[in-house]
Design a protein around this motif. Structure first.
Motif, PDB file in Angstrom:
ATOM      1  N   ALA A 259       0.822  -1.213   0.000  1.00  0.00           N
ATOM      2  CA  ALA A 259       0.000   0.000   0.000  1.00  0.00           C
ATOM      3  C   ALA A 259       0.856   1.263   0.000  1.00  0.00           C
ATOM      4  N   GLU A 260       2.021   1.210   0.628  1.00  0.00           N
ATOM      5  CA  GLU A 260       2.869   2.398   0.726  1.00  0.00           C
ATOM      6  C   GLU A 260       3.756   2.594  -0.495  1.00  0.00           C
ATOM      7  N   ALA A 261       4.178   1.510  -1.127  1.00  0.00           N
ATOM      8  CA  ALA A 261       5.140   1.606  -2.233  1.00  0.00           C
ATOM      9  C   ALA A 261       4.490   2.159  -3.492  1.00  0.00           C
ATOM     10  N   SER A 262       5.280   2.898  -4.260  1.00  0.00           N
ATOM     11  CA  SER A 262       4.802   3.437  -5.542  1.00  0.00           C
ATOM     12  C   SER A 262       5.158   2.532  -6.716  1.00  0.00           C
ATOM     13  N   ILE A 263       6.308   1.879  -6.623  1.00  0.00           N
ATOM     14  CA  ILE A 263       6.811   1.039  -7.705  1.00  0.00           C
ATOM     15  C   ILE A 263       7.136  -0.337  -7.133  1.00  0.00           C
ATOM     16  N   ASP A 317      23.057  -4.686 -21.394  1.00  0.00           N
ATOM     17  CA  ASP A 317      22.960  -3.510 -20.530  1.00  0.00           C
ATOM     18  C   ASP A 317      21.691  -3.553 -19.679  1.00  0.00           C
ATOM     19  N   ALA A 318      21.349  -4.760 -19.181  1.00  0.00           N
ATOM     20  CA  ALA A 318      20.103  -4.935 -18.417  1.00  0.00           C
ATOM     21  C   ALA A 318      20.050  -4.031 -17.189  1.00  0.00           C
ATOM     22  N   ILE A 319      21.183  -3.851 -16.520  1.00  0.00           N
ATOM     23  CA  ILE A 319      21.205  -2.986 -15.332  1.00  0.00           C
ATOM     24  C   ILE A 319      20.837  -1.559 -15.713  1.00  0.00           C
ATOM     25  N   SER A 320      21.406  -1.081 -16.814  1.00  0.00           N
ATOM     26  CA  SER A 320      21.095   0.270 -17.275  1.00  0.00           C
ATOM     27  C   SER A 320      19.629   0.404 -17.689  1.00  0.00           C
ATOM     28  N   LEU A 321      19.119  -0.605 -18.395  1.00  0.00           N
ATOM     29  CA  LEU A 321      17.716  -0.570 -18.823  1.00  0.00           C
ATOM     30  C   LEU A 321      16.769  -0.540 -17.617  1.00  0.00           C
ATOM     31  N   LEU A 322      17.063  -1.356 -16.619  1.00  0.00           N
ATOM     32  CA  LEU A 322      16.218  -1.381 -15.430  1.00  0.00           C
ATOM     33  C   LEU A 322      16.298  -0.051 -14.695  1.00  0.00           C
ATOM     34  N   GLY A 323      17.506   0.502 -14.580  1.00  0.00           N
ATOM     35  CA  GLY A 323      17.660   1.787 -13.910  1.00  0.00           C
ATOM     36  C   GLY A 323      16.889   2.892 -14.598  1.00  0.00           C
ATOM     37  N   LYS A 324      16.951   2.940 -15.924  1.00  0.00           N
ATOM     38  CA  LYS A 324      16.222   3.970 -16.674  1.00  0.00           C
ATOM     39  C   LYS A 324      14.715   3.802 -16.521  1.00  0.00           C
ATOM     40  N   THR A 325      14.249   2.543 -16.453  1.00  0.00           N
ATOM     41  CA  THR A 325      12.816   2.285 -16.292  1.00  0.00           C
ATOM     42  C   THR A 325      12.327   2.770 -14.933  1.00  0.00           C
ATOM     43  N   ILE A 326      13.086   2.461 -13.882  1.00  0.00           N
ATOM     44  CA  ILE A 326      12.711   2.922 -12.544  1.00  0.00           C
ATOM     45  C   ILE A 326      12.762   4.436 -12.467  1.00  0.00           C
ATOM     46  N   GLU A 327      13.829   5.020 -13.022  1.00  0.00           N
ATOM     47  CA  GLU A 327      13.989   6.477 -12.966  1.00  0.00           C
ATOM     48  C   GLU A 327      12.859   7.192 -13.702  1.00  0.00           C
ATOM     49  N   ARG A 328      12.436   6.631 -14.816  1.00  0.00           N
ATOM     50  CA  ARG A 328      11.320   7.230 -15.564  1.00  0.00           C
ATOM     51  C   ARG A 328      10.072   7.317 -14.707  1.00  0.00           C
ATOM     52  N   LEU A 329       9.770   6.258 -13.991  1.00  0.00           N
ATOM     53  CA  LEU A 329       8.580   6.259 -13.134  1.00  0.00           C
ATOM     54  C   LEU A 329       8.752   7.196 -11.944  1.00  0.00           C
ATOM     55  N   GLN A 330       9.940   7.262 -11.412  1.00  0.00           N
ATOM     56  CA  GLN A 330      10.179   8.153 -10.280  1.00  0.00           C
ATOM     57  C   GLN A 330       9.923   9.605 -10.662  1.00  0.00           C
ATOM     58  N   HIS A 331      10.295   9.993 -11.869  1.00  0.00           N
ATOM     59  CA  HIS A 331      10.216  11.387 -12.281  1.00  0.00           C
ATOM     60  C   HIS A 331       8.891  11.760 -12.937  1.00  0.00           C
ATOM     61  N   ASP A 332       8.108  10.767 -13.358  1.00  0.00           N
ATOM     62  CA  ASP A 332       6.856  11.055 -14.085  1.00  0.00           C
ATOM     63  C   ASP A 332       5.669  10.596 -13.245  1.00  0.00           C
ATOM     64  N   ALA A 333       5.174  11.474 -12.388  1.00  0.00           N
ATOM     65  CA  ALA A 333       4.071  11.137 -11.487  1.00  0.00           C
ATOM     66  C   ALA A 333       2.794  10.835 -12.260  1.00  0.00           C
ATOM     67  N   ALA A 334       2.594  11.540 -13.382  1.00  0.00           N
ATOM     68  CA  ALA A 334       1.379  11.312 -14.173  1.00  0.00           C
ATOM     69  C   ALA A 334       1.376   9.910 -14.768  1.00  0.00           C
ATOM     70  N   LEU A 335       2.513   9.481 -15.267  1.00  0.00           N
ATOM     71  CA  LEU A 335       2.613   8.127 -15.822  1.00  0.00           C
ATOM     72  C   LEU A 335       2.401   7.095 -14.722  1.00  0.00           C
ATOM     73  N   ARG A 336       3.007   7.331 -13.559  1.00  0.00           N
ATOM     74  CA  ARG A 336       2.818   6.404 -12.439  1.00  0.00           C
ATOM     75  C   ARG A 336       1.343   6.257 -12.093  1.00  0.00           C
ATOM     76  N   ALA A 337       0.645   7.364 -12.030  1.00  0.00           N
ATOM     77  CA  ALA A 337      -0.776   7.321 -11.661  1.00  0.00           C
ATOM     78  C   ALA A 337      -1.595   6.614 -12.727  1.00  0.00           C
ATOM     79  N   GLU A 338      -1.267   6.848 -13.989  1.00  0.00           N
ATOM     80  CA  GLU A 338      -2.006   6.217 -15.091  1.00  0.00           C
ATOM     81  C   GLU A 338      -1.828   4.706 -15.084  1.00  0.00           C
ATOM     82  N   LEU A 339      -0.585   4.261 -14.949  1.00  0.00           N
ATOM     83  CA  LEU A 339      -0.320   2.830 -14.953  1.00  0.00           C
ATOM     84  C   LEU A 339      -0.880   2.173 -13.694  1.00  0.00           C
TER      85      LEU A 339
END
Length: 378
Positions: A259-263, A317-339
């Motif tokens: 309930a507390e986590a965003s991602i 470059d799986a580590i980089s891909l995962l990092g970019k995916t997490i970072e995208r969600l962290q910075h885009d609150a609208a996308l987080r809410a939509e998904l």
């Protein structure tokens, strides 16, 4: 109808030590009983649990089981010993026998073997032909169903049915997405096949004030990778804002983490071992945006860019891909809410009542088929 559910040899029911399969069938058994069916559940005896008791209309019977051994061969031997004890506890007049041990559909009396449904929660390894008398082979995902079919002659494929796993809880409270915390969560076994090195390495490189929480058991008896493996992960985490909580078997407490986590991140690399992914499903029901590896099993309920994000864990470059995916969600609150809003739809599609109804419909078809076949032979 009379439904008997045979649980595995290594975890108790109710699921005091966790276990996705144990959670699932404990919940489904209660749902079957609520619909008016007679339900018997046989499981491992544990601690002070009585050998027999009623829980929400389900008769629970318990026999001696075992802690999970490290050796797969030893596990099969203990599973056999347990199943032989269970055999005497299964009512002879059961209409349906759902089996969660390797040997049940082999050693049950012939009449019950023909009414048995092995619950295939993992990729088969050649054993499906042992279950040639089972009335159905239930797969929990499309990849598992396809793998079962590859082990059987074409004329046996109709015996294979795919019914997804349900959420292990009823009607969770409404989630306020605006109150979500800056937390990336992983919940599951602390094991090398879960890709935890990937997420820790990716998270350490992010310029963020968010926290990564890793929830789950590392003990080998609980399916983890052991204390030495846990120590290696903590060393890898270093001074990063990463919390290892240990195992959480209390569902209410686990739900608070969701309930507390965003991602919610689940970067499993188990190409053959991962067959469904209950933890991401649970997280979605609490409004966590799932970030998962590109294993086929996740595609049954996660659609990339619709209700979650999928990264290629096989890439160099799986580590980089995962990092970019997490970072995208962290910075885009609208996308987080939509998904997250779309992810909440699993509350209906994978509710206990919805999945229980799918099972009951299949059980009724089986009983009807057996009745027709019996008349045909008279």
């Amino acid at each position: 109808m009379k439904i008997t559910i045979i649980q595995g040899a290594f975890l108790p029911v109710p699921p005091k030590l966790g276990g996705a399969v144990e959670k699932m069938w404990f919940a489904l058994g209660k749902s079957f009983a609520k619909q008016g069916h007679e339900v018997v559940q046989v499981s491992r005896r544990y601690a002070d649990m009585p050998t027999e008791e009623w829980i929400n209309g389900v008769l629970h019977k318990r026999v001696r089981g075992y802690a999970t051994p490290a050796s797969g061969l030893h596990l099969k031997w203990l599973d056999l010993l347990y199943t032989l004890r269970v055999r005497a506890m299964v009512p002879a007049d059961s209409d349906i026998v759902v089996t969660n041990t390797f040997w049940a559909s082999v050693v049950l009396p012939a009449k019950l073997r023909r009414r048995s449904i092995p619950d295939v929660q993992r990729m088969p390894k050649g054993q499906m032909r042992l279950y040639n008398q089972a009335v159905r082979l239930r797969a929990n995902s499309t990849p598992v169903a396809e793998a079962i079919c590859r082990e059987l002659p074409t004329d046996q494929h109709p015996r294979v049915v795919m019914i997804p796993n349900p959420l292990p809880f009823q009607e969770p409270p409404t989630v306020n997405l605006a109150q979500k915390q800056p937390v990336v969560l992983y919940a599951g076994r602390i094991h090398p096949e879960k890709g935890l090195e990937l997420v820790i390495s990716a998270f350490k490189k992010l310029p963020t004030t968010w926290k990564l929480q890793i929830v789950g058991p590392a003990e080998t008896s609980a399916g983890g990778g052991g204390t030495a493996y846990l120590a290696s992960l903590k060393q890898l985490a270093g001074n990063a804002n990463i919390e290892f909580t240990g195992p959480v078997y209390d569902m209410e407490l686990l739900n608070r983490y969701y309930a507390e986590a965003s991602i919610f991140v689940y970067p499993s690399v188990a190409e053959q071992g991962e067959t469904f992914g209950l933890a991401p499903l649970e997280a979605m029901a609490w409004g966590c945006v799932p970030v998962v590896s590109s294993l086929a099993c996740f595609h049954d309920f996660i659609e990339h860019e619709h209700n979650g994000l999928i990264f290629d864990h096989r890439a160099n470059d799986a580590i980089s891909l995962l990092g970019k995916t997490i970072e995208r969600l962290q910075h885009d609150a609208a996308l987080r809410a939509e998904l997250a809003t779309r992810a909440l739809d699993v509350r209906q599609s994978h509710s206990i009542s919805c999945i229980a109804s799918q099972f009951i419909q299949e059980f009724e078809r089986i009983i009807q088929e057996q009745g027709i076949n019996k008349l045909a032979t008279v």
